[in-house]
Design an enzyme around this catalytic site. Structure first.
Site, short mmCIF file in Angstrom:
data_model
loop_
_atom_site.label_atom_id
_atom_site.label_comp_id
_atom_site.label_asym_id
_atom_site.label_seq_id
_atom_site.Cartn_x
_atom_site.Cartn_y
_atom_site.Cartn_z
N HIS A 183 -34.21 -34.03 -7.49
CA HIS A 183 -34.16 -35.50 -7.52
C HIS A 183 -35.53 -36.11 -7.26
O HIS A 183 -35.65 -37.15 -6.59
CB HIS A 183 -33.15 -36.03 -6.49
CG HIS A 183 -31.73 -35.68 -6.81
ND1 HIS A 183 -30.97 -36.39 -7.71
CD2 HIS A 183 -30.93 -34.67 -6.37
CE1 HIS A 183 -29.76 -35.85 -7.81
NE2 HIS A 183 -29.71 -34.79 -7.00
N ASP B 213 -29.90 -31.40 -2.14
CA ASP B 213 -28.75 -31.17 -3.01
C ASP B 213 -29.17 -30.99 -4.47
O ASP B 213 -30.25 -31.38 -4.89
CB ASP B 213 -27.77 -32.33 -2.90
CG ASP B 213 -28.37 -33.63 -3.44
OD1 ASP B 213 -29.54 -33.91 -3.09
OD2 ASP B 213 -27.70 -34.35 -4.20
N GLU B 214 -28.28 -30.41 -5.23
CA GLU B 214 -28.33 -30.36 -6.69
C GLU B 214 -29.69 -29.94 -7.26
O GLU B 214 -30.27 -30.61 -8.11
CB GLU B 214 -27.94 -31.72 -7.29
CG GLU B 214 -26.50 -32.11 -7.03
CD GLU B 214 -26.14 -33.40 -7.73
OE1 GLU B 214 -25.09 -33.44 -8.39
OE2 GLU B 214 -26.90 -34.39 -7.62
N VAL B 215 -30.21 -28.81 -6.79
CA VAL B 215 -31.48 -28.33 -7.31
C VAL B 215 -31.22 -27.52 -8.58
O VAL B 215 -30.52 -26.51 -8.57
CB VAL B 215 -32.21 -27.45 -6.27
CG1 VAL B 215 -33.55 -26.98 -6.83
CG2 VAL B 215 -32.41 -28.25 -4.98
N GLU C 294 -25.41 -28.35 0.41
CA GLU C 294 -25.99 -27.19 -0.24
C GLU C 294 -26.94 -26.43 0.68
O GLU C 294 -27.09 -25.21 0.55
CB GLU C 294 -26.76 -27.61 -1.51
CG GLU C 294 -25.88 -27.96 -2.68
CD GLU C 294 -25.60 -29.45 -2.76
OE1 GLU C 294 -25.47 -29.96 -3.87
OE2 GLU C 294 -25.52 -30.10 -1.70
#
Length: 529
Positions: A262, A322-324, A375
């Site tokens: 992000h 998060d969300e890598v 995560e």
């Protein structure tokens, strides 16, 4: 404290009394009756008790007194009755406030007490609290108890309330990257948060889309990463104003700077920070997450988070995690070589953990605590025991309840957000599903459940800006507010609907563009503001 049977009878009595049934969120203990007292605006005042640790000059309460006078007695809501009018009820001319501990110049914290007692009877109109933060919550409750007769006279019922929050962290997340929210929208949201007894503003400041935070250490981040460096940024003065505005309402500001994913908006202003992506042996000209293998990355993060730690005074920072997306890392030959040297094989979660652990060590050195997305826990990053893990993955209740079980089983404190993503909307009364969530509904010991410190409603900004923020938030976010404040026994959707409908009308009267819950109307829709 009242047991369940007595609690229910008091709940019923309050509902029958009618006036108190508009309270939101519902107090822990309330006893009320139809006996009432008149309040005349020209003769009413908020007054410090002589023994109170807070006295005139306490900014938190002085300003709250003025706010609530304006909210209660705005000219659009009342006309002064003639002094010669026959008075049919005894009068209350003041609410006396006694705060037992000092703290007018402090910031609220996770440990701040918010309990209060409100007594309105023949002998007293009295608000007692341990802290100024509890006094703020009591003032809000008092303001909701005041009602107006058809002829325009104000009244308040005989009432006894003992109240405190069920959870100490009751948050609301706003995303100011995907769509920039003007300062006024943030301040207006803080006002309504206080009406709902929320106490944490989770400020998701930056993301892939834009970098509106005006960094004085790295000014190019904003100049090259914001939508418009002249109009769509938050200056140092803006940030100070948000923090102080929130403090005066008993609200903490939890700033989030999410990495290593992000972060696309960071790249233009920080050359070399992001990972170059490859196609075969050639760079594509595109970039992925923060490059975790360079010393320069950690030098940058050390300087940046030193600034952030000084700008945002709350003990906690939110560091994301998060969300890598590993695609770019996998394509980069330098990262592939680094992975082999470290013995990571093809497990890119280990590379992510390497980055996150190094960042957490940096932030810890600045005497800051941190909150991270789930995560970080799921990928087995070694974090300090006092880390707070925020559960956000929404797949199914089974998944997020299992996550809560695992996190608390490992001894970490947890925040729940997964069922409370209010940017998702549905036709009909979707607030009911939000309301019926029980944060402690997972398998675990009492010690595990004690590690759940609360939760947050989240308003992500892909399809939300200042034009639809308020009606999408309110009164739906109130369902989360009551779940985090009130007793676990307060679960009647019918009772909640009646109160939330009336509270929505009160929000309209206070100038909040709160959307309707069902068919019907509010008288406040037609009043001048």
């Amino acid at each position: 404290m009242a047991g369940p049977g007595l609690w229910f009878s008091l709940l019923l009595a309050a509902a029958l009394a009618g006036r108190a049934a508009a309270l939101w969120p519902w107090p822990q203990y309330i006893q009320t009756s139809e006996s009432h007292y008149a309040i005349f605006p020209y003769n009413f005042q908020f007054r410090y008790h002589a023994s109170s640790a807070a006295q005139p000059g306490c900014s938190v309460l002085d300003e709250a007194f003025q706010r609530y006078r304006d909210l209660l007695f705005s000219s659009s809501w009342w006309q002064p009755p003639e002094r010669t009018r026959k008075q049919h009820a005894p009068e209350k001319s003041s609410l006396v406030i006694l705060v037992s501990t000092p703290g007018c110049n402090e910031l609220p914290s996770l440990e701040s007490g918010e309990n209060y007692t409100l007594t309105i009877n023949d002998d007293h109109c009295f608000l007692l609290s341990e802290t100024v933060w509890g006094a703020l919550r009591g003032l809000e409750t008092f303001s909701q108890l005041v009602w107006r007769s058809p002829e325009g006279t104000f009244f308040i019922n005989k009432t006894e309330i003992e109240d405190f929050p069920r959870f100490p962290h009751r948050g609301l997340l706003l995303d100011t990257s995907r769509h920039y929210l003007p300062l006024t929208s943030i301040l207006d949201t803080l006002d309504v948060m206080a009406y709902n007894k929320f106490n944490v503003f989770h400020w998701h400041l930056v993301d892939d889309s834009s970098f509106p935070y005006d960094s004085f250490t790295f000014p190019e981040l904003t100049r090259k990463g914001s939508y418009d460096p002249a109009t769509h940024i938050y200056t140092a003065q803006d940030v100070k104003e948000v923090i102080e505005y929130a403090r005066l309402r008993g609200i903490r500001v939890l700033a989030e700077f999410d990495t290593p994913g992000h972060t696309l908006s960071w790249g233009p202003g920080a050359p070399g920070l992001l990972t170059p992506c490859y196609s075969g042996s050639h760079p594509t000209g595109t970039f992925g997450p923060v490059n975790p293998i360079l010393n320069s990355t950690y030098e940058f993060m050390s300087a940046f988070f030193l600034e952030v730690s000084s700008v945002f005074p709350d003990f906690y920072l939110h560091l994301g995690g998060d969300e890598v997306d590993f695609t770019c890392w996998k394509s980069n030959p330098d990262i592939q070589s680094f992975m082999k040297k470290q013995g990571f094989g093809n497990d890119f979660k280990q590379l992510e953990s390497f980055y996150v652990q190094t960042l957490l060590n940096i932030v810890s050195a600045y005497d800051k605590g941190y909150v991270v997305w789930q995560e970080v826990f799921d990928n087995k990053v070694k974090v300090r025991p006092d880390t707070i893990i925020q559960v956000w993955r929404e797949e199914t209740p089974v998944r997020y309840t299992k996550e809560m079980e695992l996190i608390t089983g490992a001894g970490f404190r947890a925040l729940l957000s997964a069922p409370w993503y209010l940017n998702h909307i549905a036709y009909g009364p979707d607030w009911r599903e939000v309301y019926m969530v029980e944060p402690l509904d997972f398998k675990g010991s009492p010690q595990q459940k004690a590690l759940v410190i609360g939760g947050e409603a989240c308003m992500w900004g892909e399809y939300v800006d200042s034009t639809n923020l308020a009606p999408r938030l309110w009164p739906r976010a109130g369902a989360v507010a009551e779940r985090l404040w009130s007793s676990e026994l307060v679960t009647s959707v019918d009772f909640a609907f009646k109160r939330l409908t009336r509270f929505r009308c009160e929000l309209l009267r206070r100038g909040v563009q709160a959307q309707p819950l069902s068919v019907g109307y509010c008288e406040q829709e037609f009043e001048e503001t």
